[in-house]
Enzyme design. Sequence first.
Site, PDB file in Angstrom:
ATOM      1  N   PRO A 248       0.798  -1.248   0.000  1.00 21.16           N
ATOM      2  CA  PRO A 248       0.000   0.000   0.000  1.00 21.16           C
ATOM      3  C   PRO A 248       0.822   1.286   0.000  1.00 21.16           C
ATOM      4  CG  PRO A 248       0.068  -0.927   2.198  1.00 21.16           C
ATOM      5  CD  PRO A 248       0.785  -1.919   1.309  1.00 21.16           C
ATOM      6  N   CYS A 249       1.473   1.574  -1.109  1.00 23.00           N
ATOM      7  CA  CYS A 249       2.226   2.825  -1.217  1.00 23.00           C
ATOM      8  C   CYS A 249       1.317   4.036  -1.190  1.00 23.00           C
ATOM      9  CB  CYS A 249       3.090   2.816  -2.475  1.00 23.00           C
ATOM     10  SG  CYS A 249       2.194   2.494  -4.003  1.00 23.00           S
ATOM     11  N   HIS A 250       0.024   3.847  -1.469  1.00 17.72           N
ATOM     12  CA  HIS A 250      -0.910   4.976  -1.447  1.00 17.72           C
ATOM     13  C   HIS A 250      -1.138   5.495  -0.028  1.00 17.72           C
ATOM     14  CE1 HIS A 250      -3.358   1.331  -0.859  1.00 17.72           C
ATOM     15  NE2 HIS A 250      -4.181   2.098  -0.165  1.00 17.72           N
TER      16      HIS A 250
END
Length: 286
Positions: A248-250
């Site tokens: 989950p880089c977001h």
Amino acid sequence: MCEQPNPQNYHYAVIARAIKLIDAGGPSQSLDDIAAAMNMSPSHFQRVFSAWAGVSPKRYQQYLTLLSARSLLGKRFTTLNVAETVGLSSSGRLHDLFLRWEAMTPGAYARAGEGTTIDWGWFDSPFGRVLLMMTDKGICGLAFATEHGERHTYGDMASRWPAARFVENPSRLEKTVASLFGSSEPKGKIPLHVSGAPFQIKVWEALLAIPAGRVTTYSEVASAINRSSAARAVGTAIGKNPISWLIPCHRVLQKSGGLGGYHWGLPVKKALLAYEAAGLNSDFSD
């Protein structure tokens, strides 16, 4: 006969347009105003919103407003350290997907995927068209094409494995996609197979410790991998994350509370964050 639009793509298209309208006009816009701007009746617009996010447009609008405010970091911030990563499977559904986290060895990475076969296919998702890639060991690529188009997105992802053999094989991947974006819980565990330099692997592994519905900062990720002075390099590694949504880089924001960047487009990042927040929290009333 005209082909009917896929509901997931249609709903995301409405959400994406609404995000831009809210950004441009602020949170004071009414349901009637936003619906009219998209040539939809308020009732139809409300139904589409609810089908996509599971909450009313008003509540969703409040989540979107939080995304641009420092209060998001204050209310939904998570500190990344070893003690707090224990038992993360209870913190969010996505953490329950992973049977194993397997990275290529440095030698295999240097060979750029030589001898590896990657099956790939395009699918519909709540965030528009998504490209899924898998080796025999697990998911090696997941990317969204809404902002940049399918051709560019495929070229970007294929370049991560320049010596691999690519086979378009969506039928093999259909069950996996259904478990990632379907309405039911995944059956069994889903492995990830990533290719990256050692520093990138450390950064991506740290991202897995961010629970769904929470956020952190680039500097906190740097501290989590004992490289507190390398926030800029961490940001570059985050931008190279090959498995969006699942890694989950977001969920990484600027320390100021700004969204920062997102490889597949800031509208997608904002939609991912709001989708998670709306699905996991009920802090606001309709």
